[in-house]
Design an enzyme around this catalytic site. Sequence first.
Site, mmCIF file in Angstrom:
data_model
loop_
_atom_site.group_PDB
_atom_site.id
_atom_site.type_symbol
_atom_site.label_atom_id
_atom_site.label_comp_id
_atom_site.label_asym_id
_atom_site.label_seq_id
_atom_site.Cartn_x
_atom_site.Cartn_y
_atom_site.Cartn_z
ATOM 1 N N ASP A 31 -4.676 5.078 -3.289
ATOM 2 C CA ASP A 31 -4.526 3.670 -2.946
ATOM 3 C C ASP A 31 -3.972 3.611 -1.516
ATOM 4 O O ASP A 31 -3.528 4.625 -0.969
ATOM 5 C CB ASP A 31 -3.564 3.033 -3.959
ATOM 6 N N ASP A 33 -1.954 0.430 0.316
ATOM 7 C CA ASP A 33 -0.648 -0.234 0.469
ATOM 8 C C ASP A 33 0.331 0.214 -0.600
ATOM 9 O O ASP A 33 0.042 0.146 -1.797
ATOM 10 C CB ASP A 33 -0.817 -1.756 0.386
ATOM 11 N N ASP A 227 0.203 2.640 -6.673
ATOM 12 C CA ASP A 227 1.517 2.043 -6.956
ATOM 13 C C ASP A 227 1.477 0.717 -7.705
ATOM 14 O O ASP A 227 2.510 0.213 -8.117
ATOM 15 C CB ASP A 227 2.274 1.794 -5.637
HETATM 16 MG MG LIG Z 1 -0.969 -0.466 -3.602
#
Ligand SMILES: [Mg+2]
Length: 277
Positions: A31, A33, A227
């Site tokens: 991923d 960000d 995340d």
């Molecule tokens: Mg993310």
Amino acid sequence: MKQWKKTTCNDRIRQLLDRLQGSGRIFLFLDYDGTLVPIAPTPDQAVPSMKTLRLLENLCLQENLRVAVVSGRPLGELEALLPVPGLILVGVHGAEVKIPTSHGFCLRGALMTSQHGEFPQNKEICFRGLALLAQGAKELLSGRRGFLLEEKGHALALHYRLASPPEAIEVLNGFQDLWQEVIQDHHLEVIFGKKVVEIRPQGINKKLAVEALWPSWPGSVAVYIGDDTTDEDGFQAVVGRGMGVLVAEEERPTAARFRLKDPADVIELLQEMEAIT
Ligand SMILES: [Mg+2]
């Protein structure tokens, strides 16, 4: 495969490296960000360091590694943020993709998250719904500060990181009234992320994106690192067959079997992986 350095890493990273030890080919899904770069007050402030770009470049050169960044961001943004040769980019949760080939050119743009390589829903109907919601959201946000409406083409995101909590609740309630009227008839769905609510076509998600890409490299072990809520789909794609790695300060319910604390941990893991060739 050579031994990892593992001299100074923390236990979380060492545990992952031990599990990866001996894997022939690794398909690494990352991923962006909150995983590769720390979350920033606004999306345009979350830029990778030169060190991170160089690291990704080196990883992409390794014969036993294939690297894909799988993000909710539009593909064009990912291309600008990550000008890394050989890096696979997946935008808007799988709606857009760029795959570099060994001949120096790229396959770009085709959606590939349904089983048949087609858009899973009627695209025109989805787009009509997204346009309705964008218009309604703009009216809702008129004169307000701290919000960011992101029109991504295949999706619509409302960020409220910089809004005051009472105002954020007020706006989200108003936005909910809007989407409840629109999403079902337009084959859309709502996902909640970190200080962002996003509307996207049903059937576009990171699980399908991983499932579309992973078989292109037979025999590889998939490692998915992310995340946020949308990454749970990515973890689902590798559960029991690969390795899901949640990036989070604290334990929380997740389909991922491993956890790293923050993007700094992720970078350290990638540096260890870089060091093996
Ligand atoms: Mg993310």
